[in-house]
Structure formats: C-alpha cells, structure tokens
Write a protein that holds these residues in place. Structure first.
Motif, short mmCIF file in Angstrom:
data_model
loop_
_atom_site.label_atom_id
_atom_site.label_comp_id
_atom_site.label_asym_id
_atom_site.label_seq_id
_atom_site.Cartn_x
_atom_site.Cartn_y
_atom_site.Cartn_z
N TRP A 148 4.30 -13.00 -9.82
CA TRP A 148 3.05 -12.28 -9.71
C TRP A 148 2.27 -12.70 -8.46
N ALA A 149 2.29 -13.98 -8.14
CA ALA A 149 1.61 -14.45 -6.92
C ALA A 149 2.23 -13.79 -5.68
N GLY A 150 3.55 -13.67 -5.68
CA GLY A 150 4.22 -12.95 -4.59
C GLY A 150 3.80 -11.49 -4.57
N ASN A 151 3.73 -10.87 -5.75
CA ASN A 151 3.27 -9.49 -5.86
C ASN A 151 1.84 -9.35 -5.34
N LEU A 152 0.98 -10.26 -5.76
CA LEU A 152 -0.41 -10.23 -5.32
C LEU A 152 -0.52 -10.36 -3.80
N ALA A 153 0.23 -11.29 -3.25
CA ALA A 153 0.20 -11.49 -1.79
C ALA A 153 0.71 -10.25 -1.06
N LEU A 154 1.83 -9.72 -1.51
CA LEU A 154 2.40 -8.53 -0.87
C LEU A 154 1.47 -7.33 -1.00
N THR A 155 0.92 -7.13 -2.20
CA THR A 155 0.03 -5.99 -2.43
C THR A 155 -1.26 -6.11 -1.63
N THR A 156 -1.88 -7.29 -1.69
CA THR A 156 -3.15 -7.48 -0.99
C THR A 156 -2.97 -7.34 0.52
N ALA A 157 -1.93 -7.98 1.05
CA ALA A 157 -1.67 -7.89 2.49
C ALA A 157 -1.36 -6.44 2.88
N GLY A 158 -0.54 -5.79 2.07
CA GLY A 158 -0.18 -4.40 2.37
C GLY A 158 -1.37 -3.47 2.34
N VAL A 159 -2.22 -3.61 1.31
CA VAL A 159 -3.41 -2.76 1.21
C VAL A 159 -4.33 -3.02 2.41
N TYR A 160 -4.51 -4.28 2.75
CA TYR A 160 -5.36 -4.61 3.89
C TYR A 160 -4.80 -4.01 5.18
N LEU A 161 -3.51 -4.22 5.43
CA LEU A 161 -2.91 -3.74 6.68
C LEU A 161 -2.96 -2.22 6.79
N VAL A 162 -2.59 -1.54 5.71
CA VAL A 162 -2.56 -0.08 5.75
C VAL A 162 -3.97 0.49 5.84
N THR A 163 -4.91 -0.13 5.12
CA THR A 163 -6.29 0.35 5.15
C THR A 163 -6.96 0.04 6.49
N HIS A 164 -6.84 -1.19 6.90
CA HIS A 164 -7.56 -1.65 8.09
C HIS A 164 -6.96 -1.13 9.40
N TYR A 165 -5.65 -1.19 9.52
CA TYR A 165 -5.02 -0.84 10.79
C TYR A 165 -4.55 0.61 10.89
N LEU A 166 -4.16 1.19 9.76
CA LEU A 166 -3.73 2.58 9.80
C LEU A 166 -4.85 3.54 9.37
N HIS A 167 -5.97 2.97 8.94
CA HIS A 167 -7.15 3.74 8.56
C HIS A 167 -6.86 4.73 7.43
N VAL A 168 -6.07 4.27 6.47
CA VAL A 168 -5.76 5.06 5.28
C VAL A 168 -6.74 4.62 4.19
N ASN A 169 -7.24 5.55 3.41
CA ASN A 169 -8.14 5.22 2.31
C ASN A 169 -7.51 4.14 1.43
N TYR A 170 -8.32 3.18 0.97
CA TYR A 170 -7.79 2.05 0.21
C TYR A 170 -7.09 2.48 -1.08
N ILE A 171 -7.51 3.59 -1.69
CA ILE A 171 -6.85 4.05 -2.91
C ILE A 171 -5.43 4.53 -2.60
N LEU A 172 -5.28 5.32 -1.56
CA LEU A 172 -3.96 5.77 -1.15
C LEU A 172 -3.11 4.59 -0.69
N SER A 173 -3.73 3.66 0.02
CA SER A 173 -3.02 2.44 0.45
C SER A 173 -2.48 1.69 -0.75
#
Length: 123
Positions: free
Chosen positions: A75-100
C-alpha cells in the motif's frame, strides 16, 4: 480468472470509496488536492485489504498480522506511485486532479496492486 475478476470488483469498490472520499475532502472540506488524494487512497486501501483477505483471495485462515504488514508495504508503494502520479499529471500536464487520479489509479491498480497482492500479500 475468477480471482482476477473478483480482484477487479474489489478494486472498483475500493476505488469508488477512494474517489468519493477524495471528492468530499477536496470539495466539501476544502483539503489540498494531494491531501484529499492521500486520504481517499487510505480509506480505499482499508476497503481493498478487507475485501482481498475475506473474499478475493479467501485468506482468512492465514496470519492476519503478517498480511497487514505486507499489505502496508504494498500500500505504501501504491500511495507513493499514486500521489506522485497525480502530482506529476496535474502539475506538469495541467490535467484536472480528478482525471489525473482516475488515470493513475487505473494504471497502478492493474499494473502493481493485483500482482503484489496475489504474489506477496495473500499467499
């Protein structure tokens, strides 16, 4: 194949709880989107563990403490992957956080969670 289908149903159920929790945290309680995502992932993780242990992998007879420790590691790996992925896609690709969150959760869920639970947590 039946185990995979059950795992997808459990994952979908946990994801619905995860997303509802994330939305309530961000839209109602005005949490920062990453804190809302972490909270949702935590609640969804508890739902997923319970369903995985009791229904998907029928692992009630096995040592629950060891399963919890292993699940927390996964789960910690899942949390890290999900949180990092949501941040990267939202912040750098400017995709809405829900879609991210949807994109990242689906990717992590099928590519990481199922295999780790089947081969490591609930064996």
């Amino acid at each position: 194949m039946a185990t995979f289908v059950k795992a997808q149903v459990a994952s979908l159920s946990a994801s619905i709880i995860d997303f509802l929790t994330t939305l309530v945290c961000t839209q109602v309680f005005h949490f920062w989107y990453l804190l809302g995502s972490v909270t949702g992932t935590t609640v969804g993780g508890i739902v997923n563990f319970t369903m995985g242990r009791n229904w998907v992998f029928d692992a009630r007879e096995r040592n629950v403490k060891l399963q919890i420790i292993k699940y927390i590691l996964v789960w910690a790996g899942n949390l890290a992957l999900t949180t990092a992925g949501v941040y990267l896609v939202t912040h750098y690709l400017h995709v809405n956080y829900i879609l991210s969150k949807i994109i990242i959760s689906c990717t992590v869920g099928t590519g990481y969670n199922f295999l780790m639970q089947k081969k490591f947590v609930f064996i």
